[in-house]
Motif scaffolding. Sequence first.
Motif, PDB file in Angstrom:
ATOM      1  N   LYS A 118       0.824  -1.216   0.000  1.00  0.00           N
ATOM      2  CA  LYS A 118       0.000   0.000   0.000  1.00  0.00           C
ATOM      3  C   LYS A 118       0.855   1.262   0.000  1.00  0.00           C
ATOM      4  O   LYS A 118       0.347   2.356   0.273  1.00  0.00           O
ATOM      5  N   GLY A 119       2.130   1.141  -0.310  1.00  0.00           N
ATOM      6  CA  GLY A 119       3.049   2.275  -0.238  1.00  0.00           C
ATOM      7  C   GLY A 119       3.195   3.005  -1.558  1.00  0.00           C
ATOM      8  O   GLY A 119       3.212   2.388  -2.625  1.00  0.00           O
ATOM      9  N   GLY A 120       3.287   4.328  -1.501  1.00  0.00           N
ATOM     10  CA  GLY A 120       3.638   5.096  -2.686  1.00  0.00           C
ATOM     11  C   GLY A 120       5.029   4.714  -3.153  1.00  0.00           C
ATOM     12  O   GLY A 120       5.809   4.074  -2.429  1.00  0.00           O
ATOM     13  N   VAL A 121       5.383   5.105  -4.367  1.00  0.00           N
ATOM     14  CA  VAL A 121       6.621   4.630  -4.973  1.00  0.00           C
ATOM     15  C   VAL A 121       7.854   5.050  -4.164  1.00  0.00           C
ATOM     16  O   VAL A 121       8.878   4.360  -4.172  1.00  0.00           O
ATOM     17  N   SER A 122       7.773   6.160  -3.433  1.00  0.00           N
ATOM     18  CA  SER A 122       8.922   6.619  -2.646  1.00  0.00           C
ATOM     19  C   SER A 122       8.764   6.320  -1.153  1.00  0.00           C
ATOM     20  O   SER A 122       9.424   6.927  -0.321  1.00  0.00           O
ATOM     21  N   GLN A 123       7.910   5.384  -0.832  1.00  0.00           N
ATOM     22  CA  GLN A 123       7.865   4.862   0.532  1.00  0.00           C
ATOM     23  C   GLN A 123       8.630   3.546   0.558  1.00  0.00           C
ATOM     24  O   GLN A 123       9.387   3.241  -0.349  1.00  0.00           O
ATOM     25  N   GLY A 124       8.479   2.766   1.633  1.00  0.00           N
ATOM     26  CA  GLY A 124       9.169   1.482   1.689  1.00  0.00           C
ATOM     27  C   GLY A 124      10.537   1.580   2.322  1.00  0.00           C
ATOM     28  O   GLY A 124      10.693   2.136   3.408  1.00  0.00           O
ATOM     29  N   ILE A 125      11.557   1.077   1.613  1.00  0.00           N
ATOM     30  CA  ILE A 125      12.880   0.882   2.193  1.00  0.00           C
ATOM     31  C   ILE A 125      13.806   2.062   1.931  1.00  0.00           C
ATOM     32  O   ILE A 125      14.102   2.399   0.787  1.00  0.00           O
ATOM     33  N   TYR A 126      14.271   2.669   3.039  1.00  0.00           N
ATOM     34  CA  TYR A 126      15.187   3.801   2.979  1.00  0.00           C
ATOM     35  C   TYR A 126      16.547   3.413   3.555  1.00  0.00           C
ATOM     36  O   TYR A 126      16.641   2.853   4.644  1.00  0.00           O
ATOM     37  N   ALA A 127      17.606   3.777   2.851  1.00  0.00           N
ATOM     38  CA  ALA A 127      18.976   3.815   3.389  1.00  0.00           C
ATOM     39  C   ALA A 127      19.389   2.554   4.149  1.00  0.00           C
ATOM     40  O   ALA A 127      19.666   2.601   5.346  1.00  0.00           O
ATOM     41  N   PRO A 128      19.469   1.401   3.482  1.00  0.00           N
ATOM     42  CA  PRO A 128      19.936   0.198   4.174  1.00  0.00           C
ATOM     43  C   PRO A 128      21.419   0.293   4.522  1.00  0.00           C
ATOM     44  O   PRO A 128      22.193   0.939   3.816  1.00  0.00           O
ATOM     45  N   ASP A 129      21.792  -0.346   5.621  1.00  0.00           N
ATOM     46  CA  ASP A 129      23.201  -0.444   6.023  1.00  0.00           C
ATOM     47  C   ASP A 129      23.537  -1.921   6.148  1.00  0.00           C
ATOM     48  O   ASP A 129      22.805  -2.678   6.799  1.00  0.00           O
ATOM     49  N   ILE A 130      24.612  -2.361   5.517  1.00  0.00           N
ATOM     50  CA  ILE A 130      25.053  -3.746   5.632  1.00  0.00           C
ATOM     51  C   ILE A 130      26.407  -3.775   6.318  1.00  0.00           C
ATOM     52  O   ILE A 130      27.309  -3.017   5.973  1.00  0.00           O
ATOM     53  N   LYS A 131      26.537  -4.663   7.311  1.00  0.00           N
ATOM     54  CA  LYS A 131      27.810  -4.810   8.017  1.00  0.00           C
ATOM     55  C   LYS A 131      28.020  -6.269   8.409  1.00  0.00           C
ATOM     56  O   LYS A 131      27.082  -6.972   8.793  1.00  0.00           O
ATOM     57  N   TYR A 132      29.284  -6.686   8.325  1.00  0.00           N
ATOM     58  CA  TYR A 132      29.682  -8.043   8.722  1.00  0.00           C
ATOM     59  C   TYR A 132      30.277  -7.995  10.122  1.00  0.00           C
ATOM     60  O   TYR A 132      31.141  -7.157  10.413  1.00  0.00           O
ATOM     61  N   ASN A 133      29.814  -8.897  10.988  1.00  0.00           N
ATOM     62  CA  ASN A 133      30.328  -9.007  12.353  1.00  0.00           C
ATOM     63  C   ASN A 133      31.243 -10.227  12.448  1.00  0.00           C
ATOM     64  O   ASN A 133      30.772 -11.366  12.420  1.00  0.00           O
ATOM     65  N   LYS A 134      32.538  -9.977  12.547  1.00  0.00           N
ATOM     66  CA  LYS A 134      33.492 -11.086  12.578  1.00  0.00           C
ATOM     67  C   LYS A 134      33.375 -11.907  13.851  1.00  0.00           C
ATOM     68  O   LYS A 134      33.800 -13.072  13.894  1.00  0.00           O
ATOM     69  N   HIS A 135      32.797 -11.335  14.913  1.00  0.00           N
ATOM     70  CA  HIS A 135      32.722 -12.040  16.197  1.00  0.00           C
ATOM     71  C   HIS A 135      31.726 -13.197  16.173  1.00  0.00           C
ATOM     72  O   HIS A 135      31.887 -14.161  16.919  1.00  0.00           O
ATOM     73  N   ASN A 136      30.690 -13.094  15.345  1.00  0.00           N
ATOM     74  CA  ASN A 136      29.745 -14.216  15.229  1.00  0.00           C
ATOM     75  C   ASN A 136      29.533 -14.648  13.775  1.00  0.00           C
ATOM     76  O   ASN A 136      28.584 -15.380  13.488  1.00  0.00           O
ATOM     77  N   ASP A 137      30.419 -14.202  12.884  1.00  0.00           N
ATOM     78  CA  ASP A 137      30.390 -14.602  11.476  1.00  0.00           C
ATOM     79  C   ASP A 137      28.995 -14.398  10.872  1.00  0.00           C
ATOM     80  O   ASP A 137      28.434 -15.290  10.235  1.00  0.00           O
ATOM     81  N   THR A 138      28.435 -13.220  11.080  1.00  0.00           N
ATOM     82  CA  THR A 138      27.067 -12.936  10.639  1.00  0.00           C
ATOM     83  C   THR A 138      27.006 -11.572   9.962  1.00  0.00           C
ATOM     84  O   THR A 138      27.641 -10.617  10.396  1.00  0.00           O
ATOM     85  N   PHE A 139      26.219 -11.520   8.882  1.00  0.00           N
ATOM     86  CA  PHE A 139      25.936 -10.263   8.198  1.00  0.00           C
ATOM     87  C   PHE A 139      24.623  -9.689   8.724  1.00  0.00           C
ATOM     88  O   PHE A 139      23.650 -10.424   8.920  1.00  0.00           O
TER      89      PHE A 139
END
Length: 571
Positions: A118-139
């Motif tokens: 139900k979102g307008g075209v400029s709603q939804g997902i903003y500015a994702p951040d991806i990071k890898y954590n070496k301490h638990n081998d998880t993204f």
Amino acid sequence: MKKKTMNPIFFKNKTNLIAAVALLSFSGLSAQTFSDFSYKGNDKIYSDNPLKSDEFYSPILQGTYPDPSITKKGDDYYLVNSSFSMFPGVPIFTSKDLVNWKQVGHVLDRPSQLKVEKGGVSQGIYAPDIKYNKHNDTFYMITTQFAGGVGNMMVKTKDPAKGWSEVQKLNFDGIDPAIFFDDDGKAYIVHNDAPPQGTEQYNGHRVIKIWDYDLEKDQVVAGSDKIIVNGGVDLSQKPIWIEGPHIYKYKGKYYLMCAEGGTGGNHSEVIFMADSPKGPFVPAKNNPILTQRYFPRDRKEKVDWAGHADLVEGPNGQWYGVFLAIRPNVNNRVTKGRETFILPVDWSGTYPVFENGLVPMKPKLKLPQGVKNLTGQNGFFPNGNFTFNDKLTEKNLDYRWIAMRGPRENFISATKNGVKVTPFETNIKAVAPVSALFHRLQHEDFETSVTLDFKPKSNKELAGITCYQSEKFNYVFGITKKDKDFYIVLERTEKGESKLIASEKIGLSKNIKLQVVGDKDELSFNYALDGKNTKNLGGKVSADILSTDVAGGFTGSLIGLYSTLSNDIKP
């Protein structure tokens, strides 16, 4: 038609239920199959700047791939982008050298993760951040979802190419969250937020907050929040929209990098330093470290709006920054949207600085030492002037094909003759899932075409191409019926108001080829009844409604293979 297995969650949404019924039984509808799609870019900037053997182009991702974030595990880099109401959401790319990129899928590829129907075209997902954590081998991928009551959220995985967890909602307000893992295993979240109630000094006054993050509970620690930047580099100058924060640790110091100035002509990237992740953070005296705001508006081969960056250590210890920027066309229109650029970063001093990030940007960069440019080969994403051909017969479509507000699988099926579209009741102007397969517009000068097998049975049926900026700004070029005759029509929708540009009665003895040609800031819509000899419909029309400065919002334009059972275009 072969029946598909449906997820029970699928049926909770009324629109999807209609789609499911249509998929399972549509004997009363006309067959409509798209095949032999072609997209070719021919921008002057690339023909005027051919690559040498030791060069590559920036942007590395052309078209609407904004708000890049990047991380590294071993020799593998992963990059994600904002996707707003596109489905699936958050495209993810991988590389071993920061030059040659392959798309490995999307982070949010299930309706349970992405509530944008139900979102307008400029709603939804903003500015994702991806990071890898070496301490638990998880993204970790953390973002703000402006839809479905989700808000700030996180998903995680051990392998970015093999699917991500269900959504974990996070208990804080604001936007643009990013996660940071310290050497001691502790985790923190930083994000943009409003200043404390009653302390806002001007429009656009924002703050950066930090929270402790509990890795066991995957939640911020209640009461641990602290403001670490108020307003921006210099509050007395009334800086606007400090956002897109990231924390890095380098040589024992903590660095906070943020966008400042808003994602437009005043956009920039600024940097702060502290002895602790919770500050106090001291801004660099030479801020901003990246911007294009100081230069003449009419400069050649213009790049603008640079900012919203993320840093990573590249091959051979050389640092790089990915960031968004735009390349307006000859009329200063922003039809391609905000794209992903890259520059080397000099960190020989106390603070990092983008190399050539404070002068007018050039379209070419030197390759990292020992790297070959293989873009467009062996599955690597193309850039520059390239051609993308797709017969549309593969069971698993290329990741570049996306839908709007819902899964593409709800309305398509693969056949040996092309992709068959089962149309929805909604049309292109609906704030709802639409039955259109979209490809990003990646050039200002382009040719795109597709072959369509379609004979509508009523005036409510239409299939063809849409050039789509949003539900309120778009062109539709397709085939419909009036009485007993077939017509090809071209409609322009601006601010939600539609106008028929042209229509023509045609004979449909076999498949029709539809073509759109972009030339600077104009579009031509052509068709061929014999597959070869094209005829124009409507003359040249302005591409202005495909530009952000006209249509608003945050997305670039899309080219859609579109079908509907709710056609309202009358020849």
